[in-house]
Write an enzyme that holds these catalytic residues in place. Structure first.
Site, PDB file in Angstrom:
ATOM      1  N   TYR A 117       0.841  -1.194   0.000  1.00  0.00           N
ATOM      2  CA  TYR A 117       0.000   0.000   0.000  1.00  0.00           C
ATOM      3  C   TYR A 117       0.881   1.251   0.000  1.00  0.00           C
ATOM      4  O   TYR A 117       2.081   1.200   0.300  1.00  0.00           O
ATOM      5  CB  TYR A 117      -0.929  -0.028   1.224  1.00  0.00           C
ATOM      6  CG  TYR A 117      -1.830   1.170   1.358  1.00  0.00           C
ATOM      7  CD1 TYR A 117      -2.776   1.459   0.380  1.00  0.00           C
ATOM      8  CD2 TYR A 117      -1.744   2.013   2.459  1.00  0.00           C
ATOM      9  CE1 TYR A 117      -3.602   2.568   0.500  1.00  0.00           C
ATOM     10  CE2 TYR A 117      -2.561   3.119   2.592  1.00  0.00           C
ATOM     11  CZ  TYR A 117      -3.487   3.391   1.603  1.00  0.00           C
ATOM     12  OH  TYR A 117      -4.304   4.492   1.718  1.00  0.00           O
ATOM     13  N   THR A 127       1.521   3.694   1.870  1.00  0.00           N
ATOM     14  CA  THR A 127       2.287   4.112   3.045  1.00  0.00           C
ATOM     15  C   THR A 127       3.370   3.124   3.448  1.00  0.00           C
ATOM     16  O   THR A 127       4.150   3.400   4.364  1.00  0.00           O
ATOM     17  CB  THR A 127       1.349   4.283   4.255  1.00  0.00           C
ATOM     18  OG1 THR A 127       0.742   3.024   4.564  1.00  0.00           O
ATOM     19  CG2 THR A 127       0.271   5.319   3.980  1.00  0.00           C
ATOM     20  N   LYS A 128       3.461   1.963   2.784  1.00  0.00           N
ATOM     21  CA  LYS A 128       4.346   0.904   3.244  1.00  0.00           C
ATOM     22  C   LYS A 128       5.803   1.153   2.857  1.00  0.00           C
ATOM     23  O   LYS A 128       6.110   1.973   1.989  1.00  0.00           O
ATOM     24  CB  LYS A 128       3.870  -0.444   2.694  1.00  0.00           C
ATOM     25  CG  LYS A 128       2.477  -0.857   3.199  1.00  0.00           C
ATOM     26  CD  LYS A 128       2.443  -0.963   4.706  1.00  0.00           C
ATOM     27  CE  LYS A 128       1.172  -1.620   5.244  1.00  0.00           C
ATOM     28  NZ  LYS A 128      -0.035  -0.807   5.092  1.00  0.00           N
ATOM     29  N   ASN A 129       6.704   0.400   3.489  1.00  0.00           N
ATOM     30  CA  ASN A 129       8.139   0.581   3.250  1.00  0.00           C
ATOM     31  C   ASN A 129       8.527   0.265   1.809  1.00  0.00           C
ATOM     32  O   ASN A 129       9.498   0.816   1.283  1.00  0.00           O
ATOM     33  CB  ASN A 129       8.947  -0.290   4.207  1.00  0.00           C
ATOM     34  CG  ASN A 129       8.762   0.123   5.657  1.00  0.00           C
ATOM     35  OD1 ASN A 129       8.065   1.098   5.950  1.00  0.00           O
ATOM     36  ND2 ASN A 129       9.373  -0.609   6.561  1.00  0.00           N
TER      37      ASN A 129
END
Length: 390
Positions: free
Chosen positions: A188, A190-192
């Protein structure tokens, strides 16, 4: 009520805004120019890179981690009449995926200060109907997988790791997502590692890998890449009532470059993490605990928990004040048992999971993206100190 604050900066610092560079952009443009937009060679490359990164025999890319959780449960045999144990402190997708199979999610409390699933509570929740356990590596901190796997072996249960926060996480020398039967990862925004939307399932079982591919694309016997590649069209058969869960090459084009940088960007997040820990040590906030021995924390979320007995404002007022200063934040999470759907369907009461409820009232996640500049980080530090102390 806290006083209204003036903006601390001219532009709004969006929580979780990803770091996107020219090589991701150029790769997406290349996909557009090639006109291969759907599931194709870049998805296959991303899958291969990912299984090499985590160390599993098989990996299957999907359009979300939610899809991965759903399909993992299906191929593991979870269905109506079964129970699946999940932590109460998690995103709704963890439990919703159980509901979508027709099984019942059984919530258990989490541990403090890790926010990870409590193995003792898991053991106590096992019944003759229990089919699987879904440990969530919360914020990137690995769960106590030795304890979880021992419970699973004792009762003959499947373990599906929710690794939405845990791409870089390592537990006792093994990457998270390789310890249980399957691991489900999120890409997603916002993920790393991001592909905008997207997910991956890892497993060492060839039969499950095959079933994941079939169930993830309409139940077809051959995927789109195999059917339409330059080797010529191949007929397919519908062998299961599958779902439209496949990842696109447009998404994988971003992911293949994100994955190449993930360990370098983890260094930047560790620097930001250390700055926050130093800057907030004297405030009435509970800060993240140190890494557990022989583990690697992925540092997906930096959470502060407001010490409500030491301040005269609420977490929501704290968040609003940061918002007024143009600092975006997140809340991870409100315990599932506190949401109307789960209360109405399963009869949960607010007091059922006290640790999860305590976290729900106090937690706030601060910006931690590798995209942050030194100026951004100092703006967050200043805003938090103003919000808490003034």
């Amino acid at each position: 009520m806290m006083e209204t604050q003036r903006p601390l900066r001219a532009d709004y610092l969006i929580f979780g805004s990803p770091r996107i560079e020219e090589d991701e952009i150029n790769e997406v443009v290349d996909s557009l120019r090639s006109c291969w937009l759907g599931t194709g060679p870049k998805v296959a490359l991303f899958e291969r890179m990912f299984r090499e990164y985590v160390g599993t025999q098989h990996s299957h890319a999907l359009n979300s981690c939610t899809a991965g959780l759903h399909l993992s449960m299906l191929v593991a045999g979870v269905g109506p009449g079964d129970e699946v144990i999940v932590p109460d402190m998690t995103f709704a997708a963890t439990a919703n995926a159980v509901v979508h199979t027709g099984a019942t999610p059984v919530f258990v409390d989490v541990e403090w200060p890790s926010s990870n699933i409590n193995p003792a509570a898991v053991d106590a929740a096992v019944t003759e109907r229990t089919k699987a356990i879904v440990p969530v590596h919360f914020a990137g901190r690995p769960c106590n997988m030795d304890a979880i796997m021992a419970i699973a072996r004792k009762h003959g249960l499947r373990v599906i790791e929710d690794c939405a926060h845990a791409i870089e996480s390592v537990y006792h020398g093994r990457k998270c997502g390789t310890i249980g039967d399957m691991g489900c990862f999120s890409f997603y925004a916002t993920k790393n590692v991001t592909t905008g939307e997207g997910g991956m399932v890892t497993t060492d079982r060839e039969d499950w890998a095959r079933d994941l591919e079939i169930w993830g694309l309409h139940g077809l016997s051959r995927g789109a890449w195999q059917r339409y590649s330059d080797s010529g069209y191949k007929h397919y058969q519908v062998v299961a009532p599958g779902f439209k869960y496949n990842m696109m090459d447009l998404q994988a084009a971003i992911g293949i470059h994100q994955l190449r940088k993930v360990d370098d960007w983890a260094v930047r997040r560790r620097e930001i993490w250390a700055r926050y820990k130093e800057a907030f040590a004297d405030l009435p906030l509970d800060l993240p605990a140190p890494e557990d021995p022989d583990t690697t924390h992925a540092r997906h979320l930096f959470q502060v928990l407001l010490k409500l007995d030491e301040v005269d404002f609420t977490r929501d007022e704290f968040q609003e004040r940061l918002h007024e200063m143009n600092i975006g934040t997140g809340i991870h999470y409100i315990g599932l048992h506190l949401h109307p759907y789960y209360q109405e369907r399963f009869g949960f009461r607010p007091e059922d999971f006290p640790v999860s409820r305590m976290i729900s009232d106090r937690t706030l996640s601060l910006p931690l993206s590798a995209k942050l500049t030194e100026g951004d980080v100092e703006d967050v530090v200043s805003a938090v100190r103003i919000a808490v102390l003034s």
